[in-house]
Every structure is written in structure tokens, then in C-alpha cells.
Design an enzyme around this catalytic site. Structure first.
Site, mmCIF file in Angstrom:
data_model
loop_
_atom_site.group_PDB
_atom_site.id
_atom_site.type_symbol
_atom_site.label_atom_id
_atom_site.label_comp_id
_atom_site.label_asym_id
_atom_site.label_seq_id
_atom_site.Cartn_x
_atom_site.Cartn_y
_atom_site.Cartn_z
ATOM 1 N N HIS A 22 -5.261 7.623 -3.445
ATOM 2 C CA HIS A 22 -4.614 6.615 -2.588
ATOM 3 C C HIS A 22 -5.558 6.270 -1.441
ATOM 4 C CE1 HIS A 22 -0.737 5.084 -0.480
ATOM 5 N NE2 HIS A 22 -1.783 4.614 0.179
ATOM 6 N N HIS A 24 -7.261 2.831 1.042
ATOM 7 C CA HIS A 24 -7.363 1.413 1.411
ATOM 8 C C HIS A 24 -8.822 1.111 1.720
ATOM 9 C CE1 HIS A 24 -2.971 1.002 1.729
ATOM 10 N NE2 HIS A 24 -3.041 2.268 2.097
ATOM 11 N N LYS A 108 1.693 -1.055 -7.556
ATOM 12 C CA LYS A 108 2.193 -0.515 -6.288
ATOM 13 C C LYS A 108 3.446 -1.252 -5.842
ATOM 14 C CE LYS A 108 1.972 1.939 -2.453
ATOM 15 N NZ LYS A 108 0.939 1.991 -1.438
ATOM 16 N N HIS A 145 5.544 3.171 -2.300
ATOM 17 C CA HIS A 145 5.647 3.411 -0.862
ATOM 18 C C HIS A 145 7.136 3.642 -0.604
ATOM 19 C CE1 HIS A 145 4.371 2.881 3.460
ATOM 20 N NE2 HIS A 145 5.691 2.898 3.537
ATOM 21 N N HIS A 183 2.139 9.354 -0.487
ATOM 22 C CA HIS A 183 2.088 9.922 0.875
ATOM 23 C C HIS A 183 3.444 10.442 1.374
ATOM 24 C CE1 HIS A 183 3.357 5.835 1.623
ATOM 25 N NE2 HIS A 183 2.162 5.323 1.669
ATOM 26 N N ASP A 256 -4.703 8.147 1.817
ATOM 27 C CA ASP A 256 -4.145 7.013 2.543
ATOM 28 C C ASP A 256 -5.051 6.611 3.711
ATOM 29 O OD1 ASP A 256 -2.387 4.939 3.008
ATOM 30 O OD2 ASP A 256 -1.025 6.136 4.244
#
Ligand code: NCD
Ligand code: ZN
Length: 358
Positions: A22, A24, A108, A145, A183, A256
Site C-alpha cells: 500500500h 502513494h 480500491k 479504505h 491500514h 500507506d
């Protein structure tokens, strides 16, 4: 895995190359600024699709993948694993295309309004039932999420509320759908994942293993500790640490890491996200060491995620050394600066080799 103790607490830890399930990576100049940190440590990473505009189609994901590969150091063998961003209008055909493309490893689900760049997210889970049914059939993983977004739900209860209102019914409705609860931050989520049906797993971030919510308010408001889902109580942190170090294959590494430019964090309306990619595996080593379970780091970081995604474990290894270094106060980030987690502060483990053969 090998742990070599060399007296006076000095030790080296050799593990199979880990993956980040995970992350970004952003785009453009921001991508160029951060991708090298992830590529140094990890063999692969699940790259989140919450760009602006969001990565909603296979073609967009393909183009993003090429931009990531172009931003990598020349000798890198890092493999970005792309994801699609689920919207109210994602069709089953688009899922089919994504699956056929081969480079898209998950879809996602962002509840609309849950976090950074989630405005295009799903407003009602019923809108995506066709897409989910096709994913279930194809074996495409759903990455969630897991936070409710209704204004009346307390920010600290959003994960728990989501479990009851969305996730539990969804797992029943699609009994063969493979789901990663991303997360996770609460004892409740740990218990939920531990006892859920087969095909359910969770990622855990370094910040949720190392901190509780006091960090956000320690001596004044600390915007660099603001991420979503927000840090929770100590009792939750302990449950996460127990889960990560338990040896259960349902829990695996997902940083994350979420870079934001300094001015957008240190702001009257600061963005959510913590940047940890510069020290990701080192921070997990700290957390596992604190629990006396360094022997279980390799499985959490390098085995369980790959197994869940049906991908081979890496033959290559990395080595960590118990040697303190100081994270820089900032990194360049396009026109601005990026304040990393632990900026100007010590980190107990250091990456010894960028690359080594098995
Ligand atoms: C992430 C981001 O900035 O993209 N922020 C965060 O606080 N984790 C989005 C997300 O994963 O929620
Ligand atoms: Zn994220």
C-alpha cells in the site's frame, strides 16, 4: 532469515526482499521525488490510484505505470503493481479489461469523501455490486479504505462503524471475493480480520505500530502525525503490534506512505498523510524489535503479502543493520519541500545494502 548479533546490541538482519502492499507514489515531479525510496527497499508495491484525476480505467493505469517506470533509477528492477479506483459507475467490463491487462492487481474502494482525493469514490456500495461480482469471479482483489464518512460518525469510530455497516455484509454477499482491509487502526479491526472468513487480510502501517493518538497533540498540534485513518488509542496500537508480530498470514506490510508538500500539511486545513518511504522497512524493524519479534519481520514484510496476492516471493535479499542514523529535516518535492516522518530525529535501523543476491 538470519539475525547476527555482534555484541553491544549491534546486529544485522538479512531478509528476503520485502514488498509494500500500500503506497502513494503520486505523479509528475512528486513521483520523481519519492519513487526511489520505495524502489530501494521493496521489490514491488501496490500503487494506490487516488490521483487527480483518479485512475479509473485500464488505459489510465497503463499510462501511469509507464510514468512510474520512467521515473525509476536506470538500474532499478522495482515492479509497480497498479490498482483501479472504483467509482459508482465502474462497469463489470472495465474490471474484465483490468484483469486481462495483467498489471492491475487490485481495485480500491474509497468511500466518497473518506480521504485525500476520494471525491470520486463510491457513494453507496450497492452501486458497485456488478463490479464486485465480476471481481469475485475473476479473483481480482478488493482493497478497502474502511471508514464510514457520514458526518455524524465520530472520527475515531469510523473504522468500527464501517465494519458493521459495509464490510461485514459485503463479505457475506460476495463469499469468494478476496479483500484487503487497508491500514487497519483498531483492536476491533484486528479481531474482525483474525476471525473473518477465508480470503480476508489486512495491511498495517509503521505509524500505527509506533504511535497512538497522543502523538498528534504532543505539546501542540502536530500536522505531520495526521493521517487517515487517524491514529487511535494505545490499546489499539498494542493490538496492531500483536497482530503484525503474531505470525498470522492475514496481516502484512503496507506503509500507506503518503507524501504531501510541506505547505499543505502545515496549514489551517492540513492534508492527511504521513511520508515514511525513506525509512519504511527500518521503521517496521523498530516496531518488531520493540515487541521482541524481529524473527517474524521477514514473514510479515516479504512472505504473507506476496502469498495473498498470488505472486512469488523474492529470491533477492536485503540487509538491515542496527545502527542509528538521522532522517533529514526535509526532502525536495517539486517546487516545495517534503517533511519526512522522524525529520531530524534518529532511526534505529539502517538499510545496509541496496541490492544483494540470494
Ligand atoms: C492518503 C493520501 O494522502 O493519499 N492519506 C492518508 O492519510 N493515508 C490517502 C489514504 O490512504 O487514506
Ligand atoms: Zn493510502
Amino acid at each position: 532469515m538470519a539475525i547476527h548479533f555482534q555484541g553491544f546490541g549491534m546486529s544485522r538482519l538479512s531478509i528476503q526482499r520485502p514488498d509494500d502492499w500500500h503506497v502513494h507514489l503520486r505523479d509528475g515531479e512528486a513521483l520523481k521525488a519519492v519513487v526511489g525510496f520505495t524502489a530501494q527497499r521493496f521489490g514491488r508495491a501496490i500503487v494506490m490510484p487516488n490521483l487527480k484525476p483518479a485512475i479509473t480505467t485500464t488505459d489510465m493505469a497503463g499510462a501511469y505505470r509507464r510514468r512510474i517506470l520512467a521515473a525509476l533509477p536506470a538500474d532499478s528492477r522495482f515492479q509497480p503493481l497498479l490498482t483501479l479506483y472504483l467509482t459508482d459507475t465502474t462497469s463489470a467490463d472495465e474490471i474484465e479489461r483490468a484483469h486481462a491487462a495483467g498489471f492491475i492487481h487490485g481495485v480500491k474502494l474509497y468511500p466518497a469523501g473518506a480521504t485525500t482525493h476520494s471525491a470520486a469514490g463510491v457513494t453507496d456500495i450497492r452501486h458497485v455490486h456488478d463490479a464486485l461480482a465480476r471481481m469475485e469471479k475473476l479473483g481480482m482483489r478488493l482493497l478497502v479504505h474502511g471508514e464510514s464518512t457520514q458526518a455524524e460518525v465520530d472520527v475515531f469510530d469510523r473504522e468500527s462503524h464501517f465494519i458493521d455497516s459495509v464490510l461485514a455484509p459485503l463479505l457475506d454477499r460476495f463469499p469468494a471475493l478476496k479483500v484487503v482491509f487497508e491500514h487497519i487502526t483498531t483492536r476491533r479491526a484486528v479481531e474482525f480480520v483474525r476471525t473473518a472468513r477465508a480470503g480476508v487480510a489486512a495491511t498495517i502501517t509503521p505509524q500505527h505500530l509506533l504511535h497512538n493518538r497522543n502523538a498528534i497533540f504532543n505539546g501542540g498540534i502536530k500536522p505531520h502525525f495526521y493521517c487517515l485513518p487517524i491514529l487511535k488509542r494505545e490499546h489499539d496500537r498494542q493490538a496492531l503490534l500483536e497482530a503484525a508480530t503474531s505470525g498470522s498470514p492475514r496481516f502484512f506490510l503496507g506503509t500507506d506512505s503518503a507524501p504531501h508538500e510541506q505547505a499543505t500539511k502545515e496549514n489551517a486545513c492540513g492534508c492527511a498523510g504521513m511520508f515514511t518511504a525513506h525509512a519504511a522497512i527500518e521503521l517496521y524493524a523498530e516496531a518488531f524489535e520493540s515487541a521482541g519479534r524481529l524473527d517474524r519481520l521477514e514473514a510479515f514484510a516479504s512472505h504473507f503479502g506476496a502469498d495473498f496476492y498470488g505472486l512469488p516471493r523474492h529470491a533477492e535479499r536485503i540487509t538491515l543493520v542496527k545502527e542509528t542514523w538521522t532522517a533529514p529535516p526535509q526532502y525536495a518535492f517539486g517546487q516545495g519541500a517534503l517533511i519526512p516522518y522522524r525529520a531530524g530525529e534518529p532511526i534505529a535501523w539502517r538499510l545496509a545494502q541496496m541490492r544483494s543476491r540470494a
